[in-house]
Every structure is written in structure tokens, then in C-alpha cells.
Design a protein around this motif. Structure first.
Motif, PDB file in Angstrom:
ATOM      1  N   ASN A 120       0.818  -1.212   0.000  1.00 32.63           N
ATOM      2  CA  ASN A 120       0.000   0.000   0.000  1.00 32.63           C
ATOM      3  C   ASN A 120       0.849   1.259   0.000  1.00 32.63           C
ATOM      4  O   ASN A 120       1.858   1.334   0.716  1.00 32.63           O
ATOM      5  N   THR A 121       0.408   2.241  -0.771  1.00 32.39           N
ATOM      6  CA  THR A 121       0.946   3.590  -0.587  1.00 32.39           C
ATOM      7  C   THR A 121       0.382   4.131   0.718  1.00 32.39           C
ATOM      8  O   THR A 121      -0.808   3.985   0.988  1.00 32.39           O
ATOM      9  N   ARG A 136       3.390  11.418   1.326  1.00 33.66           N
ATOM     10  CA  ARG A 136       3.054  10.034   1.016  1.00 33.66           C
ATOM     11  C   ARG A 136       4.324   9.291   0.621  1.00 33.66           C
ATOM     12  O   ARG A 136       5.305   9.873   0.182  1.00 33.66           O
ATOM     13  N   SER A 170      -3.553   3.681   0.576  1.00 40.29           N
ATOM     14  CA  SER A 170      -4.104   3.557  -0.770  1.00 40.29           C
ATOM     15  C   SER A 170      -3.700   2.213  -1.351  1.00 40.29           C
ATOM     16  O   SER A 170      -2.521   1.868  -1.377  1.00 40.29           O
ATOM     17  N   THR A 171      -4.701   1.488  -1.849  1.00 43.67           N
ATOM     18  CA  THR A 171      -4.416   0.198  -2.475  1.00 43.67           C
ATOM     19  C   THR A 171      -4.173   0.338  -3.975  1.00 43.67           C
ATOM     20  O   THR A 171      -3.883  -0.649  -4.648  1.00 43.67           O
ATOM     21  N   TRP A 177      -7.881   9.162  -3.346  1.00 47.27           N
ATOM     22  CA  TRP A 177      -7.211   7.924  -3.754  1.00 47.27           C
ATOM     23  C   TRP A 177      -7.005   6.954  -2.601  1.00 47.27           C
ATOM     24  O   TRP A 177      -6.542   5.846  -2.799  1.00 47.27           O
ATOM     25  N   TYR A 178      -7.321   7.417  -1.370  1.00 52.39           N
ATOM     26  CA  TYR A 178      -7.021   6.630  -0.191  1.00 52.39           C
ATOM     27  C   TYR A 178      -8.260   5.903   0.309  1.00 52.39           C
ATOM     28  O   TYR A 178      -9.328   6.479   0.442  1.00 52.39           O
ATOM     29  N   ASP A 179      -8.077   4.607   0.560  1.00 53.47           N
ATOM     30  CA  ASP A 179      -9.198   3.732   0.873  1.00 53.47           C
ATOM     31  C   ASP A 179      -9.442   3.548   2.361  1.00 53.47           C
ATOM     32  O   ASP A 179     -10.565   3.248   2.768  1.00 53.47           O
ATOM     33  N   TRP A 216      -8.534   4.906   6.471  1.00 54.85           N
ATOM     34  CA  TRP A 216      -8.135   6.063   7.269  1.00 54.85           C
ATOM     35  C   TRP A 216      -8.089   5.714   8.743  1.00 54.85           C
ATOM     36  O   TRP A 216      -8.909   4.930   9.228  1.00 54.85           O
TER      37      TRP A 216
END
Length: 123
Positions: A32-33, A50, A99-100, A109-111, A113
């Protein structure tokens, strides 16, 4: 599924330093990012930094560049945000995100949190 828990926030004087940590659960952390965002009262959530999963490529917002370093330890499923030379305008709730997919700088873009950690910088 990824769960993120931030820690390390607190009250610090201007010019001081803090290191935020974000511990992740889930087997996909290394792919993941990971990003850090912040939200000050009355303002929108904004990108801070990031780091990509494989090469560890980093990106920073102009407002923190040169004062902040993002890093990750895939063996510990943890991402860090080292913040130096803190300013009162850095006061915000800081969120860790995963982010995946796209290693972008936009929150969309982030899935996943975290719940956030408060950073307060006094003048």
C-alpha cells in the motif's frame, strides 16, 4: 481490510519536533501507498506526505517540504512522520491513510483512514 491507528501527537512549542506513528493491521501493508493528511479547524483536509510501497518514493506538500520526513517500516507495518521546526500553522488533526491503488496526493485515492491524532503547536 486495513486498520490504521495513529499515535505521537501532542502539544509542542514552535520550533520543536514530533514523530507521528501509524500502525497498520492487515497483510497488504507492504503493497500500500501510505499517506499523511491533516485537517485544521474550519479548513479542508489537506495532503502532507506520502510514500510508495516498493521504491519508497516520497512526496510532500510545499507547506512542509524540508521540515517533514515520511518513512515506513514494512516489517513493523508502521509508517512514520517526523516533523521538525514546527510552526503554529501546523496545528491540526493528522490522519494516516492507505491507498491500495494510485499513489496520489489527493485524499480521494485513499481507501483506509485512521482516527487521527491531534498536533498542537504553541507560539
Amino acid at each position: 481490510q486495513v486498520q490504521l491507528v495513529e499515535s505521537g501527537g501532542g502539544l509542542v512549542q514552535a520550533g520543536g519536533s514530533l514523530r507521528l506513528s501509524c500502525a497498520a493491521t492487515g497483510r497488504t501493508f507492504a503493497s500500500n501507498t501510505m499517506g499523511w493528511f491533516r485537517q485544521a479547524p474550519g479548513k479542508e483536509r489537506e495532503f502532507v506526505a506520502r510514500i510508495t510501497p516498493s521504491t519508497g518514493s516520497t512526496a510532500y506538500s510545499d507547506s512542509v517540504k524540508g521540515r517533514v520526513t515520511i518513512s515506513r517500516d514494512n516489517a513493523k507495518n508502521t509508517v512514520y512522520l517526523q516533523m521538525n521546526s514546527l510552526k503554529p500553522e501546523d496545528t491540526a488533526v493528522y490522519y494516516c491513510a492507505a491507498s491500495t491503488g494510485v499513489p496520489g496526493v489527493s485524499a480521494r485515492w485513499y481507501d483506509y483512514w485512521g482516527q487521527g491524532t491531534q498536533v498542537t503547536v504553541s507560539s
